[in-house]
Enzyme design. Structure first.
Site, short mmCIF file in Angstrom:
data_model
loop_
_atom_site.label_atom_id
_atom_site.label_comp_id
_atom_site.label_asym_id
_atom_site.label_seq_id
_atom_site.Cartn_x
_atom_site.Cartn_y
_atom_site.Cartn_z
N HIS A 486 -23.78 -0.82 -4.58
CA HIS A 486 -22.69 0.17 -4.41
C HIS A 486 -22.63 0.55 -3.24
CE1 HIS A 486 -19.19 2.49 -6.05
NE2 HIS A 486 -19.35 3.19 -4.99
N GLU A 487 -23.73 1.54 -2.90
CA GLU A 487 -23.65 2.25 -1.56
C GLU A 487 -23.94 1.34 -0.45
OE1 GLU A 487 -22.26 5.09 -1.54
OE2 GLU A 487 -22.70 5.55 -3.95
N HIS A 490 -20.59 -0.03 0.68
CA HIS A 490 -19.97 0.87 1.63
C HIS A 490 -20.52 0.83 3.16
CE1 HIS A 490 -17.23 2.85 -1.10
NE2 HIS A 490 -18.34 3.73 -2.00
#
Ligand SMILES: [Zn+2]
Length: 690
Positions: A486-487, A490
């Site tokens: 997820h990160e 980003h």
């Protein structure tokens, strides 16, 4: 001296730059990253002050211009304004979140209202606004590109939402509200950190029953650090509390730890957040009213995809109606286990993880402790890198001898397939008392153009993962693996951006698309094959385990959805309050969840007094995760249709979405990638809610 400072210096009104302050001189570091090893707390306030002074000089130059307002002398000049202030702010805010101390906390308290006042000084400057308005109203004369038009429109409307159209008296009221809010939100967050650090559940050997050995080792270390050598300590940080809740058969201890977790900021002590939060929502409602909006949510949703709260409530409640019966079924199944074991009690919220783990074992013959040995952090990380290569041709190389934001951090150079430099990425994985809860990705520098030259980004990924043990490396849970993907999603978004200007306008409910999209690869068998290797033997994860992971995809989905939807709706009800009112936070929460029909076995993913998302940037925005889930599930279908490593699809995603993010309408970007608007069915299917 950097080109940037050289341009600004001659017009400086007072004083000279203090060259001994690293924030004010040329960084002189590889890739121009911040010289963390030379930056001390004492450097920040003077740097902030110099940053504001320079921005004022730049602002004066814009408004003093005798030339008719045009795009270059007003919008582009405004976009360049305050670059030093931004540079200082990014270093400071990143350090405050992941590496704070008493000095930084004091500076935060001091600078937050001063920065808010400065923000108002700019946004409420009548001469600046009249120039921006003039350009906006005459935009057809300037032959603007779509990106320029998008920036102008958002900039102009942003001024209005910040109060530029109010009369002077109302502007004074607005400034006073912003001052109060800036102080309260800092206090709220500092209180949550203090409450998280202040509680420890200390147990003796009896309290260790059922716990995996890696959890026990870490707990012994934690106790030692807390001056309780020979005992074991558990904290309210995720890697400590959740394995305990999952495996400890001791109901009373589970209850005690969970109570501490769900009551952070609600203990009637000096760190209590009840009144602070009540004041925050009341002030936000007052501000919205002053600005002519129905509620705070109406104000902040205007530039987002959702546009109005009704659209958010419609999505959330339609999912709620589907998820709640699934959660009720999960309760029944777990109660069945309790009854069959002869337990004469009803399942409580603090029991959920323990019986869910039993249920998983029963239904899928899958145990979290079976998986962890295959999820060694370094292997998982390298798997993410491999995915970046397969999809986008990106490579990550560790950099040596670089200044680090914290000794625990790692740093990588990110390169394109042709070897050209794309940016720098820091990664900082483990919890500590100086770091706030959660996981996040930010930047120290954003991509933009300066004098026709591309300035490359510096991103930073921060987590709170399971610590290595004495004899074991960090072994992650499946949830933590997803968090890393997820990160990293980003990070790829930040690194891929190709905005010409400093100012970008990402729709807040679109920002979780790039992150959540990447999570879809985590459990793909081929991807598991790259990274899921036993930490001792190096054996790849057995295919029977892969099958079990795939089959258990719907496991606990009722809970997962209900927990996050409850928090999302709580955030929205607070922020759709139509008038300022003094609420009692505990009663408000209780009454709302009763009306909503939240079952007593589940607590909202965040309760109000430690819901730092909604005092931060996710105010009336926690729904963004769910909103973006519609998009990411639908977007992943595009990969499924063409093959999950299809380079053309990945390239289209990068070109149409990642490179453009913040420089054009979010729905338009999505349609350009997908060929149509998103549909909800893939989300429902993937969560077992069809
Ligand atoms: Zn995210």
């Amino acid at each position: 001296m950097s080109a940037l400072l050289a341009v600004i210096l001659p017009s400086c009104k007072t004083g000279t730059i203090d060259k001994s302050n690293p924030l004010l001189s040329d960084y002189n570091t590889p890739f121009n990253v911040p010289p963390f090893d030379r930056i001390w707390a004492k450097h920040y306030v003077p740097a902030f002050e110099k940053g504001m002074e320079q921005a004022r000089t730049e602002l004066d130059a814009i408004v003093a211009s005798k030339k008719k307002p045009d795009y270059k002398n007003t919008i582009e000049a405004y976009d360049k304004m305050g670059s030093l202030l931004t540079k200082v702010f990014l270093v400071f805010s990143n350090q405050s979140q992941s590496n704070t101390n008493d000095s930084l906390q004091k500076i935060e308290v001091e600078m937050s209202p001063r920065l808010a006042a400065f923000q108002d000084e700019v946004k409420l400057n009548p001469d600046l606004f009249s120039r921006v308005k003039s350009v906006y109203e005459n935009q057809d004369k300037f032959n603007l590109s779509p990106e320029q038009k998008f920036l102008l429109e958002n900039l102009y409307k942003g001024f209005i939402r910040s109060g530029a159209n109010l009369n002077l008296q109302d502007q004074d009221t607005l400034k006073a509200i912003n001052q109060k809010l800036s102080v309260l939100t800092v206090r709220f967050n500092q209180n949550v950190l203090a409450e998280t650090n202040n509680f420890k559940l200390i147990v003796d050997e009896k309290g260790l029953k059922g716990l995996p050995s890696s959890v026990v080792t870490t707990a012994a270390e934690t106790a030692k650090e807390a001056g309780q050598e020979g005992k074991w300590a558990f904290t309210t940080q995720r890697p400590s509390i959740f394995p305990f809740l999952q495996y400890s058969p001791d109901r009373n201890l589970r209850r005690e730890l969970f109570h501490a977790y769900t009551n952070r900021g609600n203990n009637g002590n000096e760190y209590d957040n009840n009144n602070i939060f009540a004041e925050i929502v009341s002030l936000r409602a007052q501000r919205a009213k002053l600005l002519g909006y129905e509620s705070h949510a109406h104000l902040v949703l205007e530039p987002r995809m959702a546009k109005v709260p009704e659209n958010v409530f419609n999505l959330l409640s339609s999912l709620w109606d589907k998820a709640l019966p699934v959660a009720v079924k999960e309760v029944k199944e777990m109660q069945g286990i309790i009854n069959s074991e002869g337990g004469k009690f009803k399942l409580e919220p603090s029991d959920w993880w323990y019986y869910a783990e039993k249920l998983r074992k029963q239904k899928y013959d899958l145990d979290d402790t079976e998986l962890r040995p295959y999820f060694k952090l370094e292997n998982v990380r390298d798997g993410v890198f491999e995915l970046a290569d397969r999809l986008f041709g990106l490579t990550l190389t560790p950099l040596q001898n670089m200044p680090l934001p914290h000794p625990d951090a790692q740093v990588y150079e990110v390169k394109e397939a042709d070897g050209s430099h794309l940016g720098v990425l820091y990664m900082d994985f483990f919890p500590r008392e100086s770091k706030r809860q959660g996981a996040w990705c930010t930047t120290y520098r954003n991509y933009h153009m300066e004098d026709g030259k591309a300035i490359t980004p510096v991103a930073s990924l921060v987590c709170n993962f399971t610590l290595p043990g004495k004899d074991t490396p960090s072994l992650l849970s499946l949830e933590e693996v997803s968090t890393l993907y997820h990160e990293f999603g980003h990070a790829i978004d930040f690194l891929s951006n190709k905005s010409v200007y400093n100012t970008i306008y990402q729709a807040w409910d679109f920002v979780e698309l790039p992150s959540q999209l990447l999570e879809h690869w985590v459990t793909e068998p081929e991807v598991l094959g790259w990274y899921a290797k036993h930490y001792q033997t190096g054996e790849p994860i057995p295919s029977v385990l892969v099958d079990k992971i795939r089959k258990s995809a719907y496991f606990n989905q009722g809970f997962d959805n209900v927990e996050i939807l409850a928090a999302s709706m709580l955030d929205m009800v607070y922020h759709t309050m139509k008038a300022p009112a003094k609420i009692n936070v505990q009663n408000f929460e209780k009454e709302y969840f009763t009306v909503l029909g939240l079952i007593p076995e589940i607590v909202s993913r965040y309760r109000t007094t430690y819901f730092t998302h909604i005092t931060g940037e996710y105010d009336a925005g926690y729904y963004s995760y769910t909103w973006a889930a519609v998009l990411d599930n639908d977007a992943f279908e595009a990969f499924r249709e063409k093959g999950i490593f299809d380079r053309a699809t990945a390239e289209s995603y990068r070109k149409n979405i990642l490179e453009k993010n913040g420089t054009m309408d979010a729905m338009q970007m999505y349609v350009n990638f997908r060929g149509r608007e998103p549909v909800i069915e893939p989300l429902l299917k993937n969560r077992g809610l069809l």
